[in-house]
Design a protein around this motif. Structure first.
Motif, PDB file in Angstrom:
ATOM      1  N   ILE A   1      34.116 -21.967   6.979  1.00  0.00           N
ATOM      2  CA  ILE A   1      35.416 -21.749   7.622  1.00  0.00           C
ATOM      3  C   ILE A   1      36.018 -23.098   8.027  1.00  0.00           C
ATOM      4  CG2 ILE A   1      36.590 -20.612   9.552  1.00  0.00           C
ATOM      5  CD1 ILE A   1      34.057 -18.854   9.808  1.00  0.00           C
ATOM      6  N   PRO A   2      37.308 -23.344   7.708  1.00  0.00           N
ATOM      7  CA  PRO A   2      37.963 -24.548   8.245  1.00  0.00           C
ATOM      8  C   PRO A   2      38.018 -24.437   9.773  1.00  0.00           C
ATOM      9  CG  PRO A   2      39.338 -23.493   6.574  1.00  0.00           C
ATOM     10  CD  PRO A   2      38.186 -22.577   6.848  1.00  0.00           C
ATOM     11  N   ILE A   3      37.821 -25.540  10.461  1.00  0.00           N
ATOM     12  CA  ILE A   3      37.760 -25.490  11.917  1.00  0.00           C
ATOM     13  C   ILE A   3      39.081 -25.039  12.517  1.00  0.00           C
ATOM     14  CG2 ILE A   3      38.365 -27.845  12.552  1.00  0.00           C
ATOM     15  CD1 ILE A   3      35.589 -27.362  14.297  1.00  0.00           C
ATOM     16  N   THR A   4      40.193 -25.304  11.831  1.00  0.00           N
ATOM     17  CA  THR A   4      41.491 -24.843  12.324  1.00  0.00           C
ATOM     18  C   THR A   4      41.509 -23.318  12.403  1.00  0.00           C
ATOM     19  OG1 THR A   4      42.504 -26.749  11.253  1.00  0.00           O
ATOM     20  CG2 THR A   4      43.974 -25.006  11.963  1.00  0.00           C
ATOM     21  N   ALA A   5      41.041 -22.659  11.351  1.00  0.00           N
ATOM     22  CA  ALA A   5      40.998 -21.191  11.341  1.00  0.00           C
ATOM     23  C   ALA A   5      40.017 -20.685  12.399  1.00  0.00           C
ATOM     24  CB  ALA A   5      40.597 -20.682   9.964  1.00  0.00           C
TER      25      ALA A   5
ATOM     26  N   GLY B   1      40.994 -18.273  15.527  1.00  0.00           N
ATOM     27  CA  GLY B   1      40.241 -17.033  15.711  1.00  0.00           C
ATOM     28  C   GLY B   1      39.585 -16.977  17.081  1.00  0.00           C
ATOM     29  N   ALA B   2      39.052 -18.102  17.533  1.00  0.00           N
ATOM     30  CA  ALA B   2      38.400 -18.139  18.842  1.00  0.00           C
ATOM     31  C   ALA B   2      39.402 -17.896  19.961  1.00  0.00           C
ATOM     32  CB  ALA B   2      37.695 -19.473  19.041  1.00  0.00           C
TER      33      ALA B   2
ATOM     34  N   LEU C   1      42.210 -16.107  19.672  1.00  0.00           N
ATOM     35  CA  LEU C   1      42.723 -14.742  19.592  1.00  0.00           C
ATOM     36  C   LEU C   1      41.654 -13.682  19.839  1.00  0.00           C
ATOM     37  CD1 LEU C   1      45.099 -15.107  16.519  1.00  0.00           C
ATOM     38  CD2 LEU C   1      45.712 -15.106  18.938  1.00  0.00           C
ATOM     39  N   PHE C   2      40.420 -13.945  19.417  1.00  0.00           N
ATOM     40  CA  PHE C   2      39.360 -12.941  19.476  1.00  0.00           C
ATOM     41  C   PHE C   2      38.111 -13.502  20.148  1.00  0.00           C
ATOM     42  CE2 PHE C   2      41.781 -12.381  15.483  1.00  0.00           C
ATOM     43  CZ  PHE C   2      42.435 -11.198  15.802  1.00  0.00           C
ATOM     44  N   THR C   3      38.257 -14.076  21.313  1.00  0.00           N
ATOM     45  CA  THR C   3      37.160 -14.772  21.993  1.00  0.00           C
ATOM     46  C   THR C   3      35.900 -13.910  22.150  1.00  0.00           C
ATOM     47  OG1 THR C   3      38.777 -16.135  23.137  1.00  0.00           O
ATOM     48  CG2 THR C   3      36.541 -16.121  24.029  1.00  0.00           C
ATOM     49  N   PRO C   4      35.974 -12.699  22.695  1.00  0.00           N
ATOM     50  CA  PRO C   4      34.739 -11.913  22.861  1.00  0.00           C
ATOM     51  C   PRO C   4      34.041 -11.611  21.532  1.00  0.00           C
ATOM     52  CG  PRO C   4      36.515 -10.945  24.161  1.00  0.00           C
ATOM     53  CD  PRO C   4      37.122 -12.008  23.300  1.00  0.00           C
ATOM     54  N   ALA C   5      34.825 -11.308  20.512  1.00  0.00           N
ATOM     55  CA  ALA C   5      34.234 -11.000  19.203  1.00  0.00           C
ATOM     56  C   ALA C   5      33.575 -12.242  18.605  1.00  0.00           C
ATOM     57  CB  ALA C   5      35.309 -10.469  18.254  1.00  0.00           C
ATOM     58  N   ILE C   6      34.197 -13.395  18.771  1.00  0.00           N
ATOM     59  CA  ILE C   6      33.630 -14.644  18.247  1.00  0.00           C
ATOM     60  C   ILE C   6      32.318 -14.957  18.954  1.00  0.00           C
ATOM     61  CG2 ILE C   6      33.982 -17.140  18.061  1.00  0.00           C
ATOM     62  CD1 ILE C   6      35.650 -15.571  16.068  1.00  0.00           C
ATOM     63  N   ILE C   7      32.293 -14.821  20.278  1.00  0.00           N
ATOM     64  CA  ILE C   7      31.058 -15.098  21.030  1.00  0.00           C
ATOM     65  C   ILE C   7      29.951 -14.147  20.595  1.00  0.00           C
ATOM     66  CG2 ILE C   7      30.015 -15.005  23.331  1.00  0.00           C
ATOM     67  CD1 ILE C   7      32.711 -16.061  24.415  1.00  0.00           C
ATOM     68  N   ALA C   8      30.278 -12.867  20.460  1.00  0.00           N
ATOM     69  CA  ALA C   8      29.279 -11.887  20.016  1.00  0.00           C
ATOM     70  C   ALA C   8      28.784 -12.226  18.612  1.00  0.00           C
ATOM     71  CB  ALA C   8      29.877 -10.479  20.047  1.00  0.00           C
ATOM     72  N   GLY C   9      29.676 -12.625  17.738  1.00  0.00           N
ATOM     73  CA  GLY C   9      29.295 -12.990  16.372  1.00  0.00           C
ATOM     74  C   GLY C   9      28.383 -14.202  16.332  1.00  0.00           C
TER      75      GLY C   9
END
Length: 172
Positions: free
Chosen positions: A87-91, A95-96, A98-106
């Motif tokens: 994943i490019p760090i910009t994306a 994503g982090a 917009l979707f912080t809880p989902a990213i942390i869980a992932g």
């Protein structure tokens, strides 16, 4: 040299200069509007910025460079030596946000299943998130053990409660 307000306005409109700058340029050019405009443009190229569009272009170029570096810098998710995600760090940053809880869980799920999360900078440097988290976890464990030992020593000295132990110092 005398000049009119219309001449000052003409110089201001064409260069984005202030009244003071336009007046000084007209004085320098003996009232010639074209020479005053040329004078201000050459002065701007010499280091002083009078035109907002020049500054705007610099900001846009800086932002383009940041995005370019962000797209060169990548996040890799690897398992058993194979790349699962790239994943490019910009994306990843968007994503982090917009979707912080989902990213942390992932991230936690990936680390728990034995995946390695690596950030590869544009200069080739690799930052392994697992190493960082292991170091942080080790530091936390050490602090917990130190606190337990301290509490145990204080408790042996006189049945000190937990609340009292926070206020007292242990002689080591």
């Amino acid at each position: 040299m005398e000049f009119t307000l219309e001449q000052v306005d003409e110089v201001r409109e064409r260069t984005g200069a202030s009244y003071q700058e336009a007046k000084e340029a007209l004085e320098e050019a003996n009232g010639d509007v074209l020479e005053a405009i040329i004078y201000l443009e050459s002065k701007a190229k010499g280091g002083t910025r009078n035109n907002f569009s020049d500054m705007g272009n610099e900001v846009i170029e800086t932002l383009k460079e940041i995005v370019r570096k962000g797209n060169v810098t990548r996040i890799y998710l690897r398992k058993d030596g194979e790349t699962v995600m790239n994943i490019p760090i910009t994306a990843g940053a968007v994503g982090a946000l917009l979707f912080t809880p989902a990213i942390i869980a992932g991230i936690l799920a990936a680390l728990a299943t034995g995946c390695r999360l690596e950030i590869v900078k544009d200069d080739g440097e690799v930052i392994d998130i697992q190493d960082i988290t292991e170091d942080a976890l080790h530091n936390v464990k050490e602090k917990v053990e130190t606190a337990k030992d301290r509490f145990a020593k204080m408790n042996k000295k006189g049945n000190v409660t937990y609340e009292e132990s926070k206020d007292e110092e242990v002689d080591e």
